[in-house]
Design a protein around this motif. Structure first.
Motif, PDB file in Angstrom:
ATOM      1  N   ASP A   1       0.826  -1.202   0.000  1.00 17.12           N
ATOM      2  CA  ASP A   1       0.000   0.000   0.000  1.00 17.12           C
ATOM      3  C   ASP A   1       0.865   1.260   0.000  1.00 17.12           C
ATOM      4  O   ASP A   1       1.918   1.312   0.629  1.00 17.12           O
ATOM      5  CB  ASP A   1      -0.896   0.019   1.244  1.00 17.12           C
ATOM      6  CG  ASP A   1      -2.060  -0.952   1.140  1.00 17.12           C
ATOM      7  OD1 ASP A   1      -2.765  -0.908   0.132  1.00 17.12           O
ATOM      8  OD2 ASP A   1      -2.257  -1.736   2.094  1.00 17.12           O
TER       9      ASP A   1
ATOM     10  N   SER B   1      -9.852   2.568   0.367  1.00 14.41           N
ATOM     11  CA  SER B   1      -8.775   3.219   1.109  1.00 14.41           C
ATOM     12  C   SER B   1      -9.043   3.148   2.616  1.00 14.41           C
ATOM     13  O   SER B   1     -10.176   2.918   3.049  1.00 14.41           O
ATOM     14  CB  SER B   1      -8.655   4.683   0.688  1.00 14.41           C
ATOM     15  OG  SER B   1      -8.369   4.803  -0.688  1.00 14.41           O
TER      16      SER B   1
ATOM     17  N   ASP C   1      -3.103   4.884  -0.524  1.00 14.67           N
ATOM     18  CA  ASP C   1      -4.074   3.831  -0.216  1.00 14.67           C
ATOM     19  C   ASP C   1      -4.440   3.838   1.266  1.00 14.67           C
ATOM     20  O   ASP C   1      -5.553   3.485   1.641  1.00 14.67           O
ATOM     21  CB  ASP C   1      -3.496   2.459  -0.584  1.00 14.67           C
ATOM     22  CG  ASP C   1      -3.059   2.394  -2.031  1.00 14.67           C
ATOM     23  OD1 ASP C   1      -3.901   2.652  -2.920  1.00 14.67           O
ATOM     24  OD2 ASP C   1      -1.864   2.102  -2.275  1.00 14.67           O
TER      25      ASP C   1
END
Length: 300
Positions: free
Chosen positions: A6, A94, A64
């Protein structure tokens, strides 16, 4: 970790956030930061490989998972709900990790709003000090579902040494307030005990020789006394105004469940007294000096 890890955004690279963000970088997470008042931490992080976003919206679109490490719920709410904020610009799926000490009722309301946009809010408030933030050994109390916890645990592990999944959304902030009730309560208690001892002829060094190493000793006591005995201004870098904010949140949480909390109110009033004296920017151990001054003495 893999190359599909991420992308991390970080808002609030101040006393705590700077060290946390630096640990994320050093442990291989792609990081985007945004400037606020102090550019020095941002410039340090950029020199280590972070990207600087032009705005919160820019940061959201590049992330993210977004960390928030700001003062309190009003700042969190503005970042989430405000024009160009996170709710408008994060993609579904997210995660927002609020590491601030926030009002749990605000946390639950924001979580519900973000869920409508497919965004997950995690409350993950912190324990310990900026020293541990730079060392990557903070304590963290996490509120979220089990699946989300599995996703974010490696990210939090970049800057925390102790991670406890307390429960569902909001439970992290609830536990943080209970934890801060203990720590701010100790600060108020130590302050009065030290001043009482001083007034009856027992100076702080002699007081410490009895407590240190005994059953009433603790890590918090030792950082508190590092200011009292050594006048180290960096012993516990948490302001009295933030302590007052937290004790007001504690009072509101007790009120919400109909609980009488006379000790909590007394602790709040100790911090309110110090802030009313113009000492809000002083750090928590300096409460002892405020109590001493109000009682016509000094700790030496």
């Amino acid at each position: 970790m893999t190359d599909t890890r991420d992308r991390i955004g970080f808002i609030g690279v101040g006393l705590m956030g700077h060290g946390m963000a630096r640990n994320l970088l050093e442990k291989g997470w792609p990081l985007t930061v945004v400037a606020h008042r102090n550019r020095a931490p941002v410039e340090d992080l950029v020199s280590r490989g972070a990207r600087e976003a032009r705005s919160v919206a820019d940061l959201a679109k590049a992330s993210d998972i977004v960390h928030l490490c700001v003062t309190a719920s009003p700042q969190v709410e503005a970042l989430v709900r405000g024009p160009g904020g996170l709710k408008e610009n994060l993609a579904p799926g997210s995660v927002v990790i609020d590491t601030s000490t926030s009002d749990p009722s605000s946390t639950l309301a924001l979580a519900a709003e973000l869920a409508e946009a497919g965004i997950i809010l995690v409350d993950a408030p912190l324990g310990r000090t900026p020293k541990e933030a730079f060392a990557g050994t903070l304590d963290c109390m996490v509120g979220c579902d089990a699946q989300t916890f599995r996703r974010i645990e490696p990210v939090i592990g970049a800057w925390a040494g102790k991670i406890v999944h307390v429960g569902g959304t909001g439970d992290g902030h609830k536990m943080k307030l209970v934890n801060n009730f203990l720590s701010m309560g100790y600060a108020a208690l130590y302050s009065e005990a030290l001043v009482l001892a001083q007034k009856v002829g027992i100076p702080p060094a002699r007081f410490d020789s009895v407590v240190r190493g005994g059953r009433m000793d603790s890590g918090f006591y030792q950082t508190f006394m590092k200011w009292v005995l050594e006048r180290d201004p960096d012993a516990h870098r948490f302001s009295l105004s933030n302590g007052l904010k937290d004790t007001r949140y504690i009072e509101a949480m007790a009120d919400s469940v109909g609980m009488a909390n006379p000790i909590g109110n007394a602790v709040k009033n100790a911090f309110a007294m110090a802030v009313a004296q113009g000492r809000g920017d002083d750090y928590v151990p300096m409460l002892s000096d405020v109590v001493a001054e109000l009682n016509g003495t000094r700790l030496d």
